[in-house]
Scaffold this active site. Sequence first.
Site, PDB file in Angstrom:
ATOM      1  CD  GLU A  98      91.069  52.669  67.168  1.00 47.58           C
ATOM      2  OE1 GLU A  98      90.945  52.162  66.035  1.00 47.58           O
ATOM      3  OE2 GLU A  98      91.777  53.676  67.390  1.00 47.58           O
ATOM      4  NE  ARG A 147      91.830  50.033  64.424  1.00 43.79           N
ATOM      5  CZ  ARG A 147      93.143  50.047  64.582  1.00 43.79           C
ATOM      6  NH1 ARG A 147      93.873  49.006  64.230  1.00 43.79           N
ATOM      7  NH2 ARG A 147      93.757  51.089  65.108  1.00 43.79           N
ATOM      8  CD  GLU A 164      95.607  58.943  58.814  1.00 45.40           C
ATOM      9  OE1 GLU A 164      96.819  58.616  58.791  1.00 45.40           O
ATOM     10  OE2 GLU A 164      94.756  58.348  59.513  1.00 45.40           O
ATOM     11  CG  ASP A 166      91.212  62.412  63.085  1.00 45.87           C
ATOM     12  OD1 ASP A 166      90.341  62.110  63.900  1.00 45.87           O
ATOM     13  OD2 ASP A 166      92.250  61.747  62.948  1.00 45.87           O
TER      14      ASP A 166
END
Length: 507
Positions: free
Chosen positions: A107, A111, A361, A247
């Site tokens: 993360e 980010r 998404e 993913d």
Amino acid sequence: MAAFLILISDGASAASVTAAEALQLRDEVKEMFYHAYNGYMDHAFPLDELRPMSCVGEDSLGGYALTLVDSLDMLAVLGDREKFFDAVNWIGKHLRFDKNKTVSVFETTIRVLGGLLSAHMLVSDQATGMVMYDYNDELLNLAEDLGRRLLPAFDTPTGIPYGSVNLLYGVSEDESQVTSTAGGGTLTMEFGVLSRLTGDPVFEEVSRNAVRGLWAQRSHIGLVGAHINVLSGEWTHKDSGIGTSIDSFYEYLLKAYLLFGEDEYLHMFKESYKAVMRYLFKDPWYMEVNMNSAVVVWPLFNSLQAFWPGLQVLAGDVEPATQTHTAFFSVWKKFGFTPEGFNLASMSIQPGQRSYPLRPELIESTYWLYKATRDPIYLDAGRDILASIQYGCRCPCGYCHIADVETHQQDDHMESFFLSETVKYLYLLFDLALGGDNIVENGPYPYLFSTEGHLFPLTPQISLPKECCTYSGSFCPDSSKSNWMLHNATNHVDAGSPLKVFLLPYS
Ligand SMILES: *[C@@H]1O[C@H](CO)[C@@H](O)[C@H](O)[C@H]1NC(C)=O
């Protein structure tokens, strides 16, 4: 509320989005961004995230002004120089990472590191129109400092990083040995760009080793599992899918190739893609299967899978992408949102997976399919998605998560990716319908999006393989080695249009 929204959807599908309406929708998205951004700045900044219902802030990740950093390049997409400069100035003066905080490597990379790097590349480059004259690489220096604080996580026998690291003290003794495939395999873009901008190869090397470490553990049929032990390399969760926990591993194999031109990543992507389409794709859905036997364990659509059609567009495999998008969007229309999990055997919400946390998404794939096909059905889909978020999620100081897609009960939380991705892709979709007058479609370089929606430009400095570029600006003499040239030569989905679309003809 659900019935009301479905009515809107059905009514709206009767008439396609006109140019006048696209303009109105784009302006609505812009207003949506500012409602959320100003809400964050007024009530939560400099804490990480806004609680949009109670209008207070919280440090949900590392206490590093997360939503501000994650929003930087969206301010640039909107051309808002004033707010962009204010944000860059504040970050340069006040943001520090020498904190006793244990943070997620994944993360924090996608980010914060990604947010800083993309903004740095925008603000330091004359060609972007966002240049700030008293800028002195503050964001790049912060990114490098942060990158070094994440490095201890990579000190494992497999090269796959631990899931979390303390920004001051490194990996703690009781840190879990298990991480997700996405967690270890979604670092190459940010770490690679950091190396190419700082000239220190260490970041690119550790992120490449992490991918190699995961790749080495793939099953004999070419599938990867969801969770792995970073010390032993043993899979602790052997379900293979394209959504949760995996993913963006696939996403970054292709994007690392597109960004850096390294054939190794392309090879891994092609092999993985083949295995996914062979064992997971049950037209038009994707299953979760055992990575060794390919036996279906979960007939489940999970909302993170919805990025896949967009990735297929990048890979040049548009046909199955359209089928799958239609199927995924039918789930959205059924509830007005996609639940985190939708069981394909019972065709109902998976117990315990009823929420919609403002995820991007589906709209991301909608944008890519519109870009590739210019089929107006994708504008209609965008209009439906926008209406759902506007009517269902808007709350006093921002946009709220949906706790339950059937009751549409709101949850007092606003993930920073709502601003860096969900709103960005919606904006780009409608702006593209109006000609695409923004830096992504019309800027000085082709841009790739990171998995957090951050803009990574294919500048010669970044996208030329190191061995043929001295950073002097000279192009690689062998054009087959130059990714920059490859793109300019082959990406012509809309020939005759000045818009640049990345398409790697899939074979
Ligand atoms: C770091 O933070 C942890 C958890 O808040 C705390 O237990 C620990 O004492 C802190 N360490 C130092 C050296 O301040």
